[in-house]
Design a protein around this motif. Structure first.
Motif, PDB file in Angstrom:
ATOM      1  N   SER A 193      -4.383   2.847   4.881  1.00 23.99           N
ATOM      2  CA  SER A 193      -5.390   2.287   4.196  1.00 23.99           C
ATOM      3  C   SER A 193      -4.782   1.439   2.908  1.00 23.99           C
ATOM      4  O   SER A 193      -3.608   1.806   2.393  1.00 23.99           O
ATOM      5  N   ASP A 195      -5.677   2.154  -0.011  1.00 29.91           N
ATOM      6  CA  ASP A 195      -5.440   3.262  -1.173  1.00 29.91           C
ATOM      7  C   ASP A 195      -4.202   4.055  -0.655  1.00 29.91           C
ATOM      8  O   ASP A 195      -3.411   4.313  -1.727  1.00 29.91           O
ATOM      9  N   ASP A 196      -3.854   4.055   0.466  1.00 31.87           N
ATOM     10  CA  ASP A 196      -2.506   4.713   0.616  1.00 31.87           C
ATOM     11  C   ASP A 196      -1.244   3.647   0.607  1.00 31.87           C
ATOM     12  O   ASP A 196      -0.510   4.181  -0.369  1.00 31.87           O
ATOM     13  N   ARG A 198      -1.649   1.655  -2.057  1.00 31.61           N
ATOM     14  CA  ARG A 198      -1.652   1.618  -3.603  1.00 31.61           C
ATOM     15  C   ARG A 198      -0.908   2.962  -4.001  1.00 31.61           C
ATOM     16  O   ARG A 198      -0.130   2.657  -5.012  1.00 31.61           O
ATOM     17  N   THR A 199      -0.881   3.940  -3.152  1.00 37.46           N
ATOM     18  CA  THR A 199      -0.347   5.011  -3.752  1.00 37.46           C
ATOM     19  C   THR A 199       1.130   4.925  -3.578  1.00 37.46           C
ATOM     20  O   THR A 199       1.721   5.458  -4.460  1.00 37.46           O
TER      21      THR A 199
END
Length: 396
Positions: A193, A195-196, A198-199
């Protein structure tokens, strides 16, 4: 979205208009061993079970040393600007073996003062002691294959390291005294994702690296990953999502003080840029040591036999290890120059273009894909996303 895969080091020296002596001479050492074959990888790598008779990690360094001696006989003493140990996972070999190959390069050709010496490494393939030995032995730069900080993404990629190990590996490299620490990331893995991603970026910048490479996942024919895609077991993201992830990478890395200097590479400052890769992109000469390694010297490109056993057997028998090669003519060199130099923030000289395509420049500039800076073409951010299309327009 442009392909941001790592460009193969297969461009020439003289045809680029950059004398090889001025651009420098590099040595690439291919170490073809991995603990596990990642499903997406099409590099010339092998696990222990795949090697068979005639090639082992224990004997690899002695074979490489034989090719170093052949290299010295072919090109003579020649100051080396950069050495890059890639793979595979070079740090699958003992640090003493890697140092031994580097010392042989220095002995037979000579390292220039301040030469850049890089090794790739997986975070789970190093220890404080091995890193200290590499640094003591002359390695100045290390590039860790991090790929992702998210466990399920790493699992999809068949990566085996624990992401919690990465901060330790970076800290150990700093404590050992490495001048430059680089992190390699991959985006666009099925199931990853935003968000993944971004992490992964946030963890990378938190480690304050000197350099980050971020490449879009490319599905290569013949890989296990390609077979999964063909069977519908995994679904690749669309181009818009991949482009958004590139934009997020650029924004995050720029905010952290890392500037882009090549489509897929960001560095803390000019000193942190990978000089070995710049040597490829600017058309200098290099010799590739190891099975499957490519070389370019005197307007000729060639590549070695791929399997480590065949490579070792030919060396032991005093036979050539070259599998095939080609002479690079002027039209091919001109095309490759455009393909590679347009990727760089320093840009492509207008003079490198054939006059027949010169009319495309104002069109591309009007579309917001290029800037003209000091008689050089420099991709804009939008142009970086469409770099392949820009190259087509400049070469058709």
């Amino acid at each position: 979205m442009t392909s941001t895969e790592r460009p193969a080091p297969d461009t020439g020296g003289g045809p680029f208009g950059v004398p090889a002596t001025a651009a420098g001479f590099g040595v690439y050492v291919h170490v073809p061993f991995c603990s596990v074959r990642c499903g997406y990888c099409d590099f010339n790598t092998y696990t222990a079970d795949e090697l068979g008779e005639g090639a082992t990690r224990a004997t690899y360094a002695s074979s490489a040393l034989q090719e170093v001696r052949r290299m010295a006989e072919a090109v003579g003493p020649r100051p080396v600007e950069t050495v890059f140990f890639g793979g595979g996972t070079p740090t699958q070999l003992p640090a003493d073996d890697l140092v031994g190959v580097l010392r042989s390069i220095d002995e037979h050709l000579g390292l220039r003062p301040g030469a850049e010496v890089t090794t790739e490494a997986n975070p789970d393939s190093v220890t404080p002691a091995s890193l200290a030995r590499l640094r003591e032995g002359g390695f100045t730069r290390i590039s860790f294959g991090v790929q992702s900080a998210v466990p399920h993404v790493l699992a999809t990629l068949d990566r085996t390291h624990d992401p919690a190990r990465v901060p330790d590996a970076v800290r150990w490299a700093r404590e050992a005294g490495f001048e430059q620490v680089s992190l390699d990331l991959i985006y666009g893995t099925p199931g990853e994702s935003m968000d993944d991603w971004r992490t992964s970026l946030d963890q990378a910048v938190s480690l304050e690296p000197d350099h980050v490479s971020a490449y879009a996942l490319i599905v290569e024919d013949g890989t296990a990953f390609a077979r999964k895609v063909r069977r519908g077991e995994v679904v690749m993201p669309d181009d818009d999502e991949t482009a958004d992830k590139y934009l997020l990478a650029d924004a995050t890395l720029t905010a952290a003080g890392l500037g882009w200097y090549e489509l897929s590479n960001w560095a803390r400052d000019e000193a942190a840029q990978c000089r070995h890769n710049l040597l490829y992109w600017h058309g200098a000469e290099w010799w590739g040591v190891g099975p499957g390694a490519h070389s370019y010297v005197d307007r000729r490109r060639w590549w070695n036999v791929k399997h480590p056993a065949a490579y070792a057997q030919r060396l032991a028998a005093g036979e050539p290890v070259e599998a095939d090669g080609e002479d690079i003519d002027a039209p091919t060199a001109a095309l490759e120059r455009i393909m590679l130099e347009i990727r760089l923030r320093s840009g492509l000289p207008l003079a490198a273009l054939d006059p027949s395509v010169g009319a495309q420049v104002p069109v591309l500039a009007a579309r917001g894909l290029l800037d003209i800076v000091d008689e050089r073409l420099v991709l804009t951010l939008e142009g970086r996303l469409l770099a392949d299309a820009v190259v087509r327009d400049l070469t058709d």
